[in-house]
Design a protein around this motif. Structure first.
Motif: not given
Length: 214
Positions: A45-53
């Motif tokens: 989900a997009a909410a779980l992948v917000r940054t490169e980290a």
């Protein structure tokens, strides 16, 4: 002048004789089953992948699903090769042999479900056993179809050593699958790893055929 009457022909004596149709159906079912496996891979989900980290942890979270995808694809590939090898030596078919292969495809079609069940509920022992039971049914149907063809003279002239190799491969696969399932009662992870190693062996031919029917 008396008419000559053609004796009636039973439908069961003429049905299911087209090997190419059975082979085409099999290829279609395997293609669909292989495609369905990828549906178990869910994009994070997009909410779980917000940054490169966040990318690395998100991908690590997919490892069980990726492992299930690889395992399921290997299983389907192995059984497709087994069935296609049988077709190489089939000269004729009949209605019962056609239904043997339909039964085989019935349980092949369950592999995307049992794979999804495995990846969703792993490391529960029952999840591995469900997957093993599916493999057992697939192997039993494939062996049954070949034995039926043997008994009813539907094969080409097959060398005895070749025939033994075809049967040995299926039987030893099932023995190794059963060993992996049994190992789950000691360690679910060990059983799953053994199952994956068995599939890799039969896909890549890592061990000589005199030992594992490869």
């Amino acid at each position: 002048m008396a008419r000559l009457h053609t004796p009636p022909v039973a439908y069961t004596t003429v049905a299911g004789q087209n090997l190419r149709r059975i082979e085409s159906l099999s290829d279609g079912v395997f293609s669909i089953a292989m495609t369905l496996l990828v549906l178990n891979l869910r994009v994070p989900a997009a909410a779980l992948v917000r940054t490169e980290a966040d990318v690395g942890p998100a991908l690590l979270g997919l490892l069980p699903s990726i492992g299930g995808y690889v395992l399921g694809f290997l299983s389907l590939g192995i059984f497709w090769v087994c069935q296609s090898t049988q077709f190489t030596y089939l000269e004729h078919s009949d209605r019962r042999l056609a239904w043997w292969h339909i039964a085989f495809l019935l349980v092949v079609g369950l592999l995307p479900f049992s794979t999804a069940f495995l990846t969703t509920h792993f490391p529960l022992r029952g999840a591995v056993l469900v997957y093993w039971a599916n493999l057992l049914l697939v192997g039993a149907a494939l062996l049954g179809s070949y034995r039926y063809a043997q008994r009813h003279s539907l094969l080409r002239a097959v060398d005895a050593a070749v025939s033994q190799a075809l049967v040995r491969r299926i039987v030893l696969m099932q023995v190794l699958y059963a060993a992996a399932a049994g190992l789950c009662f000691v360690s679910v992870y060990a059983g799953a790893i053994l199952l994956l190693l068995v599939q890799l062996n039969y896909a890549l031919g890592l061990v000589a055929d005199r030992w594992l029917g490869d």
